[in-house]
Enzyme design. Structure first.
Site, PDB file in Angstrom:
ATOM      1  N   HIS A  88       0.870  -1.181   0.000  1.00  0.00           N
ATOM      2  CA  HIS A  88       0.000   0.000   0.000  1.00  0.00           C
ATOM      3  C   HIS A  88       0.907   1.232   0.000  1.00  0.00           C
ATOM      4  O   HIS A  88       2.021   1.176   0.505  1.00  0.00           O
ATOM      5  CB  HIS A  88      -0.841  -0.061   1.277  1.00  0.00           C
ATOM      6  CG  HIS A  88      -1.932   0.952   1.378  1.00  0.00           C
ATOM      7  ND1 HIS A  88      -1.697   2.259   1.727  1.00  0.00           N
ATOM      8  CD2 HIS A  88      -3.277   0.851   1.209  1.00  0.00           C
ATOM      9  CE1 HIS A  88      -2.852   2.919   1.766  1.00  0.00           C
ATOM     10  NE2 HIS A  88      -3.829   2.086   1.459  1.00  0.00           N
ATOM     11  N   GLN A 111      -4.160  -4.926   7.187  1.00  0.00           N
ATOM     12  CA  GLN A 111      -5.120  -5.924   6.710  1.00  0.00           C
ATOM     13  C   GLN A 111      -4.870  -7.287   7.358  1.00  0.00           C
ATOM     14  O   GLN A 111      -5.545  -8.260   7.022  1.00  0.00           O
ATOM     15  CB  GLN A 111      -5.030  -6.072   5.183  1.00  0.00           C
ATOM     16  CG  GLN A 111      -5.208  -4.782   4.410  1.00  0.00           C
ATOM     17  CD  GLN A 111      -6.643  -4.273   4.454  1.00  0.00           C
ATOM     18  OE1 GLN A 111      -7.579  -4.988   4.818  1.00  0.00           O
ATOM     19  NE2 GLN A 111      -6.829  -3.023   4.062  1.00  0.00           N
TER      20      GLN A 111
END
Lengths: 129, 413
Positions: free
Chosen positions: B126, B205
């Site tokens: 990310h 996550q």
């Protein structure tokens, strides 16, 4: 919003008008919507301050590509000064259907790039004017 | 599929928002938990209780309200520590994963990374676990390297030891937010340590979906956000091994992080408070503690099995659209991913697909998912992404498929 995906919109998305590049470019601009990555480039050929020919290129959603395609049909033969004054209503009139607030930037990207080409610097977002 | 009869119904009933129809009168089908999760009533109530019953600043007041606020705030730290198997003084409160990564990049990175050192990331990072390291590399003259992925977004670890040669730091996502790929930390961390590198795991996550024990993993830093795991926005955790935190200079400075202040000189508090300048996000930290208690009540093993089974069902249902041009990205093995599926329908742009799904009450993310380099490598301009959590069911997957069918019809596919 699902009303938006009418035949003529999908036709412009899949068969964009005035798509590609010009041999002679008198004015041009390109930009992207950083939120979604949609890209539009506009190229203009001018004759005495009037848009003689126009091409656009880019990639993105049906809303951004179809509204850009319809815009190119509208501005051929238009004075450059008038192109610079086009408002978001012109785009909304072309697409003919309500655009949700979250997708307004998609619909306005083509107009923003076109106006940028007309004034020679990056124009503001038409929906924020 | 569901392990305990009625458990999923009980869970759904705990989330007030799931009972609210959309403006079009549709049932809310929330498939964007990788962006942010919904919140159970107990978490929302914890926020209200703090503000209604014991709102006071912490670590300073001598009155009863302040004592209770301080106790609840510090108890939340204990809950977070237990949730990931850490010691309490290894839990630093931050706003979110991004702040945690930046804290390490500036505090630990500036002090330890030098020109010629390497920093190893993965191609699935990310932006929040990429851009801070790009800036650190620019500040120090260090070199960035990347663990590659194949065309399905699976890690290729063949050259791992060569990539680790000369490496000061490995920073890697536990779970990819775009493709759901789970990084085999049990392989990467020991080899990174053998090469002399410190390992930061971006658990944004990971912590919400997988049972995490930072000691068993032997992670040096583990970063995660409250809002993706039933907690409020604006609160997150930096876990760091105590001996590492103890050697790091402050990142932000000011009140609450000091031992003694003079006009010219200051000595700093021990971790974790050394890294918590200013009044903390008290209410959200307390509610975050309630959120992880809720997850422990559900059971993280149950969470993982529920999401694995739901992902398997979704992959099977979505595959029915493949003959009509539906492309499914990422690993196809439900055991290798964590409740995230990226896809595109023929020539329908992901934003158009998401808009059409929205008319049916279905929330999916569309775009580059803050992984622009991955999108460019794969040649995708945008993807739609469905992500699952504890309150999702097969009925949600069926609704997604009905929505895709509608999009296919509107686009004449």
């Amino acid at each position: 919003m699902d009303d938006f995906y009418r035949d003529y919109i999908l036709d412009h998305y899949r068969h964009p008008r005035n798509f590609g590049h010009l041999e002679r470019i008198d004015a041009q601009a390109e930009d992207l919507n950083p939120l979604c990555g949609d890209q539009i480039r506009m190229e203009l050929e001018l004759d005495d301050g009037v848009v003689k020919d126009v091409r656009f290129s880019g990639k993105g959603c049906a809303i951004s590509q179809a509204s850009a395609s319809m815009l190119t049909e509208r501005v051929k033969g238009m004075k450059l000064d008038d192109v610079a004054k086009l408002s978001k209503d012109a785009v909304l009139e072309d697409v003919g259907i309500g655009i949700s607030p979250t997708r307004m930037k998609c619909a306005m990207l083509g107009l923003r790039v076109l106006k940028s080409a007309a004034i020679g610097e990056l124009a503001g977002w038409p929906d924020e004017e | 599929m569901i392990a305990v009869d009625g458990k999923i119904e009980q869970i759904i009933a705990d989330f007030p928002i799931l009972a609210r129809p959309t403006s079009r009168g549709k049932r809310l089908v929330y498939l964007d938990s990788a962006a942010t999760s919904q919140k159970p009533r107990a978490v929302i109530q914890a926020l209200v209780d703090y503000y209604e019953q014991y709102n006071a600043n912490i670590h300073r007041g001598v009155y009863e309200l302040a004592a209770r606020a301080t106790a609840e705030f510090e108890q939340a730290r204990v809950k977070l520590a237990r949730f990931i198997g850490a010691e309490t003084n290894e839990i630093v409160w931050v706003r979110n994963t991004t702040e945690a990564v930046n804290l390490v990049a500036y505090s630990w990175g500036n002090a330890n990374v030098r020109a010629g050192d390497a920093i190893l990331l993965t191609e699935l990072e990310h932006h929040s676990d990429l851009v801070p390291w790009q800036l650190l590399a620019q500040r120090t003259g260090a070199e960035l390297r990347f663990i590659p992925v194949d065309e399905r977004g699976r890690y290729v670890l063949d050259d791992l030891d060569a990539l680790l040669d000369g490496c000061k730091l490995v920073a890697c996502a536990h779970v990819s937010n775009t493709l759901g790929t789970i990084l085999p930390l049990d392989v990467v961390i020991p080899r990174a340590h053998a090469a002399g590198a410190v390992v930061l795991v971006d658990g944004a996550q990971g912590a919400p979906h997988l049972a995490v024990n930072v000691k068993a993993l032997d992670a040096d830093f583990y970063t995660f956000s409250g809002h993706k795991m039933l907690g409020p926005t604006g609160i997150g955790v930096l876990y760091g091994k105590h001996e590492l935190l103890a050697g790091m200079p402050p990142f932000f400075s000011g009140g609450d992080m000091i031992r003694k202040v003079g006009y010219a000189q200051t000595t700093f508090a021990d971790p974790p408070r050394r890294f918590e300048a200013g009044t903390s996000n008290i209410a959200d930290a307390i509610a975050y503690g309630v959120a992880v208690e809720y997850l422990q009540g559900v059971g993280m093993e149950w969470v993982r099995e529920h999401e694995r089974a739901l992902t398997a069902y979704a992959l099977q249902r979505l595959a029915e659209f493949e003959p009509r041009g539906l492309a499914i990205y990422g690993p196809r093995d439900p055991a290798a991913i964590s409740g995230v599926i990226s896809f595109n329908l023929a020539d329908v742009h992901a934003h158009d697909l998401a808009s059409i799904l929205d008319t049916e009450g279905i929330c999916v993310r569309a775009g580059h998912h803050c992984t622009m380099p991955l999108m460019e490598k794969m040649g995708w301009s945008a993807t739609a992404r469905a992500s699952f959590y504890i309150y999702n069911t097969e009925a949600d997957v069926d609704a997604l498929c009905a929505g895709i069918e509608k999009a296919a019809r509107l686009f004449g596919i």
